[in-house]
Design a protein around this motif. Structure first.
Motif, mmCIF file in Angstrom:
data_model
loop_
_atom_site.group_PDB
_atom_site.id
_atom_site.type_symbol
_atom_site.label_atom_id
_atom_site.label_comp_id
_atom_site.label_asym_id
_atom_site.label_seq_id
_atom_site.Cartn_x
_atom_site.Cartn_y
_atom_site.Cartn_z
ATOM 1 N N THR A 154 -8.184 4.604 29.262
ATOM 2 C CA THR A 154 -9.090 3.512 28.875
ATOM 3 C C THR A 154 -10.155 3.962 27.884
ATOM 4 O OG1 THR A 154 -10.532 3.945 30.757
ATOM 5 C CG2 THR A 154 -8.780 2.311 31.074
ATOM 6 N N GLN A 155 -10.257 5.260 27.639
ATOM 7 C CA GLN A 155 -11.290 5.799 26.752
ATOM 8 C C GLN A 155 -10.744 6.194 25.383
ATOM 9 O OE1 GLN A 155 -11.826 8.538 29.858
ATOM 10 N NE2 GLN A 155 -13.876 7.814 30.366
ATOM 11 N N ILE A 156 -9.556 5.712 25.068
ATOM 12 C CA ILE A 156 -8.888 6.081 23.821
ATOM 13 C C ILE A 156 -8.868 4.898 22.865
ATOM 14 C CG2 ILE A 156 -6.737 6.942 22.805
ATOM 15 C CD1 ILE A 156 -8.107 8.906 24.753
ATOM 16 N N LYS A 157 -9.158 5.208 21.590
ATOM 17 C CA LYS A 157 -9.088 4.202 20.525
ATOM 18 C C LYS A 157 -8.279 4.772 19.371
ATOM 19 C CE LYS A 157 -13.320 1.798 21.666
ATOM 20 N NZ LYS A 157 -12.670 0.789 22.435
ATOM 21 N N HIS A 158 -7.708 3.876 18.560
ATOM 22 C CA HIS A 158 -7.025 4.307 17.338
ATOM 23 C C HIS A 158 -8.079 4.815 16.366
ATOM 24 C CE1 HIS A 158 -3.056 2.674 18.326
ATOM 25 N NE2 HIS A 158 -3.696 1.648 18.858
ATOM 26 N N ALA A 159 -7.871 5.989 15.787
ATOM 27 C CA ALA A 159 -8.852 6.575 14.868
ATOM 28 C C ALA A 159 -9.006 5.743 13.603
ATOM 29 C CB ALA A 159 -8.461 7.998 14.507
ATOM 30 N N ASP A 160 -7.941 5.105 13.151
ATOM 31 C CA ASP A 160 -8.014 4.363 11.892
ATOM 32 C C ASP A 160 -8.622 2.977 12.027
ATOM 33 O OD1 ASP A 160 -5.845 3.446 13.336
ATOM 34 O OD2 ASP A 160 -4.446 3.421 11.640
ATOM 35 N N THR A 161 -8.467 2.320 13.180
ATOM 36 C CA THR A 161 -8.952 0.945 13.338
ATOM 37 C C THR A 161 -10.080 0.804 14.352
ATOM 38 O OG1 THR A 161 -7.382 0.396 15.101
ATOM 39 C CG2 THR A 161 -6.654 0.046 12.799
ATOM 40 N N GLY A 162 -10.219 1.764 15.265
ATOM 41 C CA GLY A 162 -11.218 1.664 16.323
ATOM 42 C C GLY A 162 -10.794 0.744 17.452
ATOM 43 N N GLU A 163 -9.576 0.220 17.374
ATOM 44 C CA GLU A 163 -9.077 -0.665 18.434
ATOM 45 C C GLU A 163 -8.617 0.163 19.630
ATOM 46 O OE1 GLU A 163 -5.998 -3.157 16.885
ATOM 47 O OE2 GLU A 163 -7.276 -3.953 15.288
ATOM 48 N N SER A 164 -8.672 -0.455 20.796
ATOM 49 C CA SER A 164 -8.245 0.191 22.026
ATOM 50 C C SER A 164 -6.796 0.659 21.902
ATOM 51 C CB SER A 164 -8.387 -0.792 23.184
ATOM 52 O OG SER A 164 -8.023 -0.174 24.384
ATOM 53 N N ALA A 165 -6.505 1.825 22.462
ATOM 54 C CA ALA A 165 -5.160 2.399 22.397
ATOM 55 C C ALA A 165 -4.732 2.841 23.794
ATOM 56 C CB ALA A 165 -5.137 3.578 21.428
ATOM 57 N N PRO A 166 -4.324 1.897 24.632
ATOM 58 C CA PRO A 166 -3.932 2.284 25.987
ATOM 59 C C PRO A 166 -2.659 3.125 25.983
ATOM 60 C CG PRO A 166 -3.398 -0.024 25.590
ATOM 61 C CD PRO A 166 -4.145 0.463 24.377
ATOM 62 N N CYS A 167 -2.479 3.915 27.025
ATOM 63 C CA CYS A 167 -1.283 4.740 27.151
ATOM 64 C C CYS A 167 -0.059 3.852 27.331
ATOM 65 C CB CYS A 167 -1.416 5.676 28.351
ATOM 66 S SG CYS A 167 -2.741 6.881 28.162
ATOM 67 N N PRO A 168 1.115 4.255 26.855
ATOM 68 C CA PRO A 168 1.440 5.543 26.265
ATOM 69 C C PRO A 168 0.944 5.654 24.818
ATOM 70 C CG PRO A 168 3.410 4.182 26.337
ATOM 71 C CD PRO A 168 2.308 3.413 27.005
ATOM 72 N N LEU A 169 0.678 6.916 24.398
ATOM 73 C CA LEU A 169 0.214 7.200 23.041
ATOM 74 C C LEU A 169 1.371 7.747 22.216
ATOM 75 C CD1 LEU A 169 -3.149 8.993 23.898
ATOM 76 C CD2 LEU A 169 -2.757 6.552 23.468
ATOM 77 N N GLU A 170 1.385 7.384 20.950
ATOM 78 C CA GLU A 170 2.454 7.809 20.049
ATOM 79 C C GLU A 170 2.192 9.216 19.516
ATOM 80 O OE1 GLU A 170 3.270 4.911 16.965
ATOM 81 O OE2 GLU A 170 2.421 3.343 18.236
ATOM 82 N N PRO A 171 3.261 9.966 19.239
ATOM 83 C CA PRO A 171 3.079 11.299 18.648
ATOM 84 C C PRO A 171 2.652 11.194 17.187
ATOM 85 C CG PRO A 171 5.418 10.788 18.869
ATOM 86 C CD PRO A 171 4.656 9.659 19.512
ATOM 87 N N ASN A 172 1.933 12.228 16.732
ATOM 88 C CA ASN A 172 1.514 12.375 15.330
ATOM 89 C C ASN A 172 0.635 11.238 14.828
ATOM 90 O OD1 ASN A 172 3.015 14.822 15.091
ATOM 91 N ND2 ASN A 172 4.852 13.560 14.965
#
Length: 166
Positions: free
Chosen positions: A99-117
């Motif tokens: 719940t504490q992860i965001k996309h670096a490029d957009t700042g939008e929430s990025a719930p798991c699972p996370l994509e590689p690279n």
């Protein structure tokens, strides 16, 4: 109202992370090697040689990371190393970080699972409890997917007394 304060703290931390030129004094975890680690981590408040964690205040940790593989579940592995002994940070260690992860490029929430690279930003605001001893320590901070570190670093720190109340 507390969600609003948390959101503002997260946005503030990301903004500071983006504009600060000084680096948080950090080191690779033993046996690990993460690219550009020093440039990716910001701990607030933190000095040039160690972070000062004052009892009764909050500390903010912000860092960017790019997983090499799909990350199904992300867990905080956070503890203080005092006299060679690992002591978990209550309320942070063992808790899901998804719940504490965001996309670096957009700042939008990025719930798991996370994509590689793909680059992500992790932000966590946590209290320095009054029950913590006043002591010099190393903070070990890792995000783990099962038994694998997705990112891991250590920061020299000191826990200090709470501010005097007038």
């Amino acid at each position: 109202m507390s969600k609003l304060y948390f959101a503002l703290a997260v946005l503030f931390a990301i903004a500071i992370f983006a504009v600060r030129s000084d680096e948080t004094p950090s080191e690779q975890c033993p046996g690990e090697e993460f690219d550009n680690l020093h440039e990716r981590i910001q701990v607030l408040p933190c000095g040039k040689s160690r972070c000062k964690l004052r009892k009764g205040t909050n500390t903010t940790v912000v860092f960017k990371f790019k997983p090499k593989n799909v990350v199904n579940e992300l867990t905080n592995d956070v503890y203080a190393i005092i006299g060679g002994l690992p002591l978990p940070f209550v309320g942070v260690a063992g808790v899901s970080a998804c719940t504490q992860i965001k996309h670096a490029d957009t700042g939008e929430s990025a719930p798991c699972p996370l994509e590689p690279n793909k680059e992500y930003v992790y932000t966590n605001v946590f209290p320095i409890l009054d029950v913590y001893p006043q002591v010099a320590l190393r903070v070990h901070w890792a995000l783990r997917d099962g038994n694998t570190d997705v990112v891991c670093f250590e920061v020299p720190a000191v826990i200090t007394a709470a501010a005097k109340k007038n």
